[in-house]
Design a protein around this motif. Sequence first.
Motif, short mmCIF file in Angstrom:
data_model
loop_
_atom_site.label_atom_id
_atom_site.label_comp_id
_atom_site.label_asym_id
_atom_site.label_seq_id
_atom_site.Cartn_x
_atom_site.Cartn_y
_atom_site.Cartn_z
N MET A 175 0.84 -1.20 0.00
CA MET A 175 0.00 0.00 0.00
C MET A 175 0.88 1.26 0.00
N THR A 176 0.71 2.13 -0.98
CA THR A 176 1.53 3.35 -1.02
C THR A 176 0.93 4.43 -0.11
N THR A 177 1.82 5.07 0.63
CA THR A 177 1.39 6.18 1.49
C THR A 177 2.17 7.42 1.09
N GLN A 178 1.46 8.54 0.99
CA GLN A 178 2.12 9.82 0.70
C GLN A 178 2.05 10.70 1.95
N GLU A 237 6.81 9.59 -0.58
CA GLU A 237 5.92 8.44 -0.73
C GLU A 237 6.68 7.17 -0.35
N TYR A 238 6.00 6.23 0.28
CA TYR A 238 6.66 4.96 0.61
C TYR A 238 5.68 3.81 0.48
N ASP A 239 6.28 2.62 0.35
CA ASP A 239 5.48 1.41 0.15
C ASP A 239 6.22 0.26 0.82
N GLU A 240 5.54 -0.48 1.64
CA GLU A 240 6.13 -1.63 2.33
C GLU A 240 7.49 -1.31 2.95
N GLY A 241 7.54 -0.19 3.65
CA GLY A 241 8.74 0.15 4.41
C GLY A 241 9.89 0.72 3.61
N VAL A 242 9.67 1.01 2.31
CA VAL A 242 10.75 1.53 1.47
C VAL A 242 10.28 2.83 0.80
N ILE A 243 11.16 3.83 0.77
CA ILE A 243 10.79 5.10 0.12
C ILE A 243 10.74 4.90 -1.40
N TRP A 262 9.34 7.49 -3.60
CA TRP A 262 9.33 8.76 -4.34
C TRP A 262 9.56 9.91 -3.36
N VAL A 263 10.29 10.96 -3.83
CA VAL A 263 10.50 12.18 -3.04
C VAL A 263 10.32 13.35 -4.01
N GLY A 264 9.63 14.38 -3.61
CA GLY A 264 9.45 15.51 -4.52
C GLY A 264 8.80 16.70 -3.84
N THR A 265 8.29 17.61 -4.68
CA THR A 265 7.65 18.79 -4.12
C THR A 265 6.14 18.53 -3.97
N GLU A 266 5.52 19.35 -3.17
CA GLU A 266 4.07 19.24 -2.95
C GLU A 266 3.33 19.38 -4.30
N MET A 267 3.83 20.29 -5.11
CA MET A 267 3.20 20.52 -6.43
C MET A 267 3.24 19.24 -7.26
N GLN A 268 4.41 18.59 -7.30
CA GLN A 268 4.55 17.34 -8.08
C GLN A 268 3.65 16.24 -7.50
N ALA A 269 3.51 16.24 -6.19
CA ALA A 269 2.74 15.17 -5.53
C ALA A 269 1.27 15.23 -5.91
N ARG A 270 0.80 16.42 -6.23
CA ARG A 270 -0.65 16.58 -6.49
C ARG A 270 -1.12 15.75 -7.67
N GLN A 284 -2.94 5.99 0.25
CA GLN A 284 -3.24 6.74 1.47
C GLN A 284 -2.48 8.06 1.45
N VAL A 285 -3.15 9.15 1.83
CA VAL A 285 -2.47 10.45 1.88
C VAL A 285 -2.56 10.99 3.30
N VAL A 286 -1.39 11.38 3.83
CA VAL A 286 -1.35 11.94 5.19
C VAL A 286 -0.93 13.39 5.08
#
Length: 383
Positions: free
Chosen positions: A1-4, A31-37, A39-47, A53-55
Amino acid sequence: MTTQLRNIGELVTNDPEWGGRYGIITDAAVEYDEGVITWVGTEMQARVRRADQVVDVEGRAVIPAFVDSHTHLIFAGDRSAEFESRMKGTAYAAGGINSTVLATREASDEELRELVEARVEEMHNQGTGTVEIKTGYGLTVDHEARLARIAREFAEDVTFLGGHVVPPEFADDSDAYVDLVCGAMLDAVAPFAKWIDVFAEEGAFTVAQSRRILEAGMMAGLRPRIHAAQLGPSDSVRMAVSMGATSIDHGTFLSDSDIDLLANSDAVVTLLPGAEFSTKQPYPDARRLIDAGVQIAIATNCNPGSSYTTSMAFCIALAVREMGLTTAEALWAATAGGAKALDRDDVGTIRVGAQAKLVELNAPSHVHLAYRPGVNLVRRMTF
Ligand code: NIG
């Protein structure tokens, strides 16, 4: 499950890809999934990204979990009276270790397991995601082996420290004790340990004895690190660097030539300001080390004698207030620096592929770690 994690006011990645040494991104997401990162980026890119799941972090700071690369977590007993007496002027001495050895030998496996579990939980709740644990309060073959076995239940990085101090039964023959450490004790502990360490200091082991212990450990497949120059200047720093030690720990009394040597080596100097706090010794000059090009880490040194703290944030605050570091330098040393001191590339940094050990602070920036000393600013962890 991916979480942002979204809407991060300040993300300290320690990844130079994002600029500078600390790779700080404002208005960030991760962003991470099963304990591993993943994706990393800016809030704009994340949109424009989808996640299960989004936190919403609501503008707070997110940092890598602390890497506590020097602890003596497995012990029983209490030495608060020794601390009280030091605050009135008594000097710290290596010999106090033996009182913890007696208490630890008396504790059952279950008691020790419970004590370590509680300490690891205390660390976790304050944002520590990786911990190294040393033996060193057993000092017989069987006791050192059981300490290593129990420590291994809680940490990937276990260090054999049979060379912590000479136990009372060998008081008249320290070389015979070194023989034991290098022989039967090493054989019994090596299956559970990754590292070999020794306390090379007045009242503990000579440089020659320390070299023997490190050499024996290396022959058994363990990697060297050392307690050196904690109570006074010592040739043990040069000896350990020449043997390829990954980390020189304490380094309170480094000479100019030690610093030159360290700056031109791969060794990390692990600074332990909790020890200076609790022993009333002078703090090491971390500014001088960094300016000379030495790589540093910061760790708690959690132990009942010289530094009974589990708080990496407290150590960061001391490093900033007393050792001349900026908060960013101190945080780097407590995260990426600790990872280097353990030769780990999977922790201490927020980048794709690293373990998703992230800490959300109850603060808008990492500076609050030193600005609000004594306050546990950890709001949420992802591990
Ligand atoms: O790192 N220096 C040696 N070991 C610990 C102290 C242990 C003790 O006093 O019990 C240290 O400071």
